[in-house]
Design an enzyme around this catalytic site. Structure first.
Site, mmCIF file in Angstrom:
data_model
loop_
_atom_site.group_PDB
_atom_site.id
_atom_site.type_symbol
_atom_site.label_atom_id
_atom_site.label_comp_id
_atom_site.label_asym_id
_atom_site.label_seq_id
_atom_site.Cartn_x
_atom_site.Cartn_y
_atom_site.Cartn_z
ATOM 1 N N LYS A 35 -73.799 57.509 24.056
ATOM 2 C CA LYS A 35 -74.627 56.359 24.386
ATOM 3 C C LYS A 35 -74.983 55.685 23.132
ATOM 4 C CE LYS A 35 -74.645 57.329 28.773
ATOM 5 N NZ LYS A 35 -73.555 56.719 29.309
ATOM 6 N N CYS A 36 -74.490 56.041 22.018
ATOM 7 C CA CYS A 36 -74.737 55.384 20.614
ATOM 8 C C CYS A 36 -73.930 54.094 20.629
ATOM 9 C CB CYS A 36 -74.261 56.291 19.539
ATOM 10 S SG CYS A 36 -74.540 55.769 17.887
ATOM 11 N N ASN A 37 -74.740 52.942 19.662
ATOM 12 C CA ASN A 37 -74.007 51.943 19.485
ATOM 13 C C ASN A 37 -72.464 51.842 18.644
ATOM 14 O OD1 ASN A 37 -75.899 50.371 20.991
ATOM 15 N ND2 ASN A 37 -77.020 49.902 18.925
ATOM 16 N N SER A 39 -70.512 54.020 19.290
ATOM 17 C CA SER A 39 -69.504 55.039 20.007
ATOM 18 C C SER A 39 -68.144 54.157 20.412
ATOM 19 C CB SER A 39 -70.007 55.184 21.501
ATOM 20 O OG SER A 39 -70.065 54.021 22.122
#
Length: 186
Positions: A35-37, A39
């Protein structure tokens, strides 16, 4: 000699993986989060893996939920998500801690051998990258914002060095240039 080969880690399916299996390979270790930017970097990591795997390169993804709770999925769901969204085929491990008292021993080792932003040993965010040479030693640490495709030159350099070492150990003449690499467009 100190190296990553002394460590084991559970894969996404809880199967134990000995990093000693990677002897002779150039490795990029990355703490990841679905869910990290950042990713979207999984796409670029997969491209690097596909481009260089036949030359002895691999990527290891270590999901971590320590930063912004960006990895809420369980291990099997993480692997499925990485495959479905980013077509990841490199090894995905079970979730680990990269900071604090429960830090996985591999990440304690990596942090003890390098410093990150502001010369701090702690990992500051997801997608911190660690490049390991063919002898299992840390070559460099890269910040989360470092795009994987910018690492091509240093990966190629390490793969060339590994090829030269392998040729020398085999008693073969070591050429000054080894035409291993193609410049595939990313």
């Amino acid at each position: 000699m100190d190296s990553i080969y002394q460590f084991n880690a559970p894969l996404f399916n809880s199967e134990n993986f000995s990093l000693s299996q990677l002897q002779g390979k150039t490795v990029l270790i990355v703490n990841t989060a679905s869910k990290c930017n950042f990713s979207v970097q999984l796409n670029a990591l997969e491209k690097l893996y596909q481009q260089y795997k036949s030359n002895g390169f691999t990527v290891l993804a270590f999901p971590c939920n320590q930063f912004g709770q960006n990895e809420p999925l369980d291990n099997l769901a993480i692997k499925d998500f990485y495959q479905e969204q980013f077509n990841v085929s490199f090894e995905v491990f079970g979730k680990v801690m990269v900071n604090g008292p429960e830090t996985h021993p591999l990440f304690n080792y990596l942090k003890s051998h390098t410093r990150g932003i502001s010369q701090n040993r702690a990992i500051k965010w997801n997608f911190t990258k660690f490049l390991i040479n063919s002898q299992g030693q840390l070559v460099a640490r890269y910040a989360p914002r470092t795009k994987p495709e910018t690492l091509k030159q240093v990966i190629e350099s390490n793969l060339l060095q590994a090829a030269k070492l392998s040729a020398a150990r085999g008693g073969k003449k070591v050429p000054s240039k080894i035409p291993l690499f193609t410049s595939a467009k990313a």
